[in-house]
Design a protein around this motif. Sequence first.
Motif, PDB file in Angstrom:
ATOM      1  N   GLN A 130      21.425   6.709  23.709  1.00  0.00           N
ATOM      2  CA  GLN A 130      21.488   7.954  24.487  1.00  0.00           C
ATOM      3  C   GLN A 130      21.325   9.157  23.547  1.00  0.00           C
ATOM      4  O   GLN A 130      21.798   9.155  22.412  1.00  0.00           O
ATOM      5  CB  GLN A 130      22.802   8.032  25.254  1.00  0.00           C
ATOM      6  CG  GLN A 130      22.904   7.005  26.381  1.00  0.00           C
ATOM      7  CD  GLN A 130      23.854   7.479  27.472  1.00  0.00           C
ATOM      8  OE1 GLN A 130      23.612   8.488  28.142  1.00  0.00           O
ATOM      9  NE2 GLN A 130      24.933   6.738  27.671  1.00  0.00           N
ATOM     10  N   ILE A 147      17.737   9.518  32.157  1.00  0.00           N
ATOM     11  CA  ILE A 147      18.631   9.469  30.989  1.00  0.00           C
ATOM     12  C   ILE A 147      17.851   9.942  29.764  1.00  0.00           C
ATOM     13  O   ILE A 147      16.749   9.467  29.491  1.00  0.00           O
ATOM     14  CB  ILE A 147      19.110   8.021  30.734  1.00  0.00           C
ATOM     15  CG1 ILE A 147      19.971   7.516  31.890  1.00  0.00           C
ATOM     16  CG2 ILE A 147      19.840   7.914  29.397  1.00  0.00           C
ATOM     17  CD1 ILE A 147      21.430   7.839  31.808  1.00  0.00           C
ATOM     18  N   ARG A 184      17.017  10.034  25.958  1.00  0.00           N
ATOM     19  CA  ARG A 184      17.166   9.091  24.850  1.00  0.00           C
ATOM     20  C   ARG A 184      17.099   9.824  23.511  1.00  0.00           C
ATOM     21  O   ARG A 184      16.782  11.011  23.456  1.00  0.00           O
ATOM     22  CB  ARG A 184      16.067   8.029  24.927  1.00  0.00           C
ATOM     23  CG  ARG A 184      16.036   7.351  26.284  1.00  0.00           C
ATOM     24  CD  ARG A 184      14.932   6.332  26.382  1.00  0.00           C
ATOM     25  NE  ARG A 184      14.770   5.879  27.768  1.00  0.00           N
ATOM     26  CZ  ARG A 184      14.511   4.641  28.111  1.00  0.00           C
ATOM     27  NH1 ARG A 184      14.387   3.701  27.195  1.00  0.00           N
ATOM     28  NH2 ARG A 184      14.369   4.308  29.385  1.00  0.00           N
ATOM     29  N   ASN A 206      22.963  12.654  30.361  1.00  0.00           N
ATOM     30  CA  ASN A 206      23.577  11.460  29.764  1.00  0.00           C
ATOM     31  C   ASN A 206      24.837  11.083  30.531  1.00  0.00           C
ATOM     32  O   ASN A 206      25.403  11.902  31.252  1.00  0.00           O
ATOM     33  CB  ASN A 206      23.919  11.719  28.294  1.00  0.00           C
ATOM     34  CG  ASN A 206      22.668  11.879  27.459  1.00  0.00           C
ATOM     35  OD1 ASN A 206      22.293  12.979  27.065  1.00  0.00           O
ATOM     36  ND2 ASN A 206      21.970  10.779  27.197  1.00  0.00           N
TER      37      ASN A 206
END
Lengths: 490, 238
Positions: free
Chosen positions: A16, A61, A63, A77
């Motif tokens: 993340q 999400i 990364r 996140n």
Amino acid sequence: MIDETTSETLDLSNIQGNILKGYRSDLQYVRHIALEVKDRAAARSFLARSVAGKDSGVPAITRATLWADPGPEICFNIGITFEGMRALGLPSAMLESFPTEFVEGMAKRSLKIGDFGESAAVNWAAPFDGSNRLHIIATVYAKDRARLGRVQADIARAFNVLGERDGWARSDVNVLGPAYANDGSPDNRVFFGYADSITQPRFKVPQYPDPPTTQPIAPYGTVLLGYETPLEGVRFRVPMNDELGKDGTFNSFRILAQDVQAFEAYLDEAAGLLMQLEKDQHRQVLPADGEKDIPHVKDRFGAIREFVAAQICGRWRNGTPVDKWPYAPLPNPTPEQLHDFDYDGDSPCPAGAHIRRASPRDGQIVQRAANYARQLVRRGMPYGPDFDPAKPDKAERGLLGSFIGASIGAQFEAVMCDWINLGLHNPDITRFNDPMIGANATETSVFDLRLHDGKNCRLRGFPRFVRTRGGAYAFLPSINAIEYLAKLEG
Amino acid sequence: MADDGGWLGRFVDRLPDQGWFKFLSTHVVVPFWWWREPKPKLPGGPRMAVQPGENLQRMMNLIMPLKDKTPVGRATIAMALGQNLDTLYSGLDNVGTIHFARFIIVENNLCMISTYDGDFSSYVRDFIVSIGSVFDAILVHIEGGDAVVPTKEHVEAFVDWVHDRDLFQWPDFATDLFALQDEAMGVPADRPPHEIASLSRAAVLQMKANPNLSLGSGFRSYPGFSAAQIRSKFGEGW
């Protein structure tokens, strides 16, 4: 020594994005949203679509991979509590693989981390009040506040929203008043007026620019599970299983209310007392004409006030470290000047100063194996209205803080218990709390200023300046782990 | 006016010395109450205190049952310790927060009795970093020890393992037992309020759940100072 020649490599696409880098310089608004899983199927579907990142109705999400300019409009996140893992249907064998402190949760561990009295978990405010219904903390960063609301509306279609907390970046004028306007300082100030998030563990990530510091390189296992840790030969347990737990980590999320009015009032009180010292002693606090070197002050009283503020923190308000520049801040410190100091030898920085307690760097400490072993990645954003010292008020304001590390017990709790609130690493400060964030009481609080002749001058009688208003331990799963959770059945 | 409680009071006061009553309480009353309101085993070691000084000079009473409960088994563990004693003591010195530590064998248990400063899990973790390999050599002779060897690869499990075998420390204020029991059972503290008259029953049942325990936090002849403070004061470095 930390091995700088590690052969371990990272898969940034599995990590993340808020772990190895911060977003604040690009996206200055944040919202932490407390979510309850009411409908497992809806929650899992959301996670699957969020990982896929191809659905306009579900935020992708973010990364750890590098961005191409101009960068994303939002970053998103998630952190999952132990109860959240259970609510998503994680098998019991995997639930049992998590460490005890995560299973018990922050509220139950509150005494250990100094949360008692007004800061006790029973007094925390919803939605981050230790409730078993808090399953997921979704964190959204954006360039404007309106976008935060639109993302929350998307999230609310899959989860029950228990509440949210907003923060946004501030410059010095927002936290120290109009006297600091046009200083050109970046938006990295927090309440109490200090530049924040300067020191972070230094990771060697080939894809990232090397941070401007000569501090030792931290092993990936400082902040990611499944790698060598800073404790020689020690491996932290990888939860779920070796494949799914790898690249995950833990976040100690805190809502910390800062009593800015009390802090500024105490600086007045302390400066007033120091002004009454005899002339010789007076010059050990601040050399004759020393006030000329301290910006934004009108007189010697104001300069001594800033000296006390610098000693309490270990940095002047613009970030200049007291260890290297004890007499006055640098006008425009370079990144190297902000980062490179070690408390070696007879440091002019007080042993009890906040940043020296929280991260003793290479200075002598009692627990000889721990110098760099308890480093945390810190992500923080101020919340609440701006503060103007000319018009002080009691409105709640403070910091939304994420303290990220591969082991809650070995890092966050160890720092809070042994160093911040006990001062165990240096016998000169043992039994006394951190002057800035510690669990102080007016009757017992003590802080030793370090004077220019190397002697100490003891301050007493300051209150607790920071109260905990909420928090939670959350697991920040890898992308693989989120995909696994999304595919669970039953 | 003196209150002697009358004949019933005197009768009840003498009951604990009566053989028939001892038999009845041991074989009927305690088992009945245990069935009716069993108590969970309370966790070992000292509890965190609000006053920083109370978090110094804390006791660990680690009881580790030997696998081999014969004289040969006891000799084996004594030899394993003896062979590593210098390493062990220099490792303990390196931890930096330990005042005293000693090993004793009681009834086929290897006991490590130590006094340390600060957080329990940090103490155990620093201990693993300093002398994990020595402890590994000892743990193979201990019941349940194999599951946490090598300790450096089972840090979290070893911390929990030690916590589970560290003796429960009876509260210095007897009525605090109610709060500890409530917390362990996950029920709101003192809701409804506990009857003070039920304290002795709660104590007996807790002693059934924790047969081995430390009676209170012990005596200290001086206030809480850290090992480093004491060494520093005597010019021994820290």
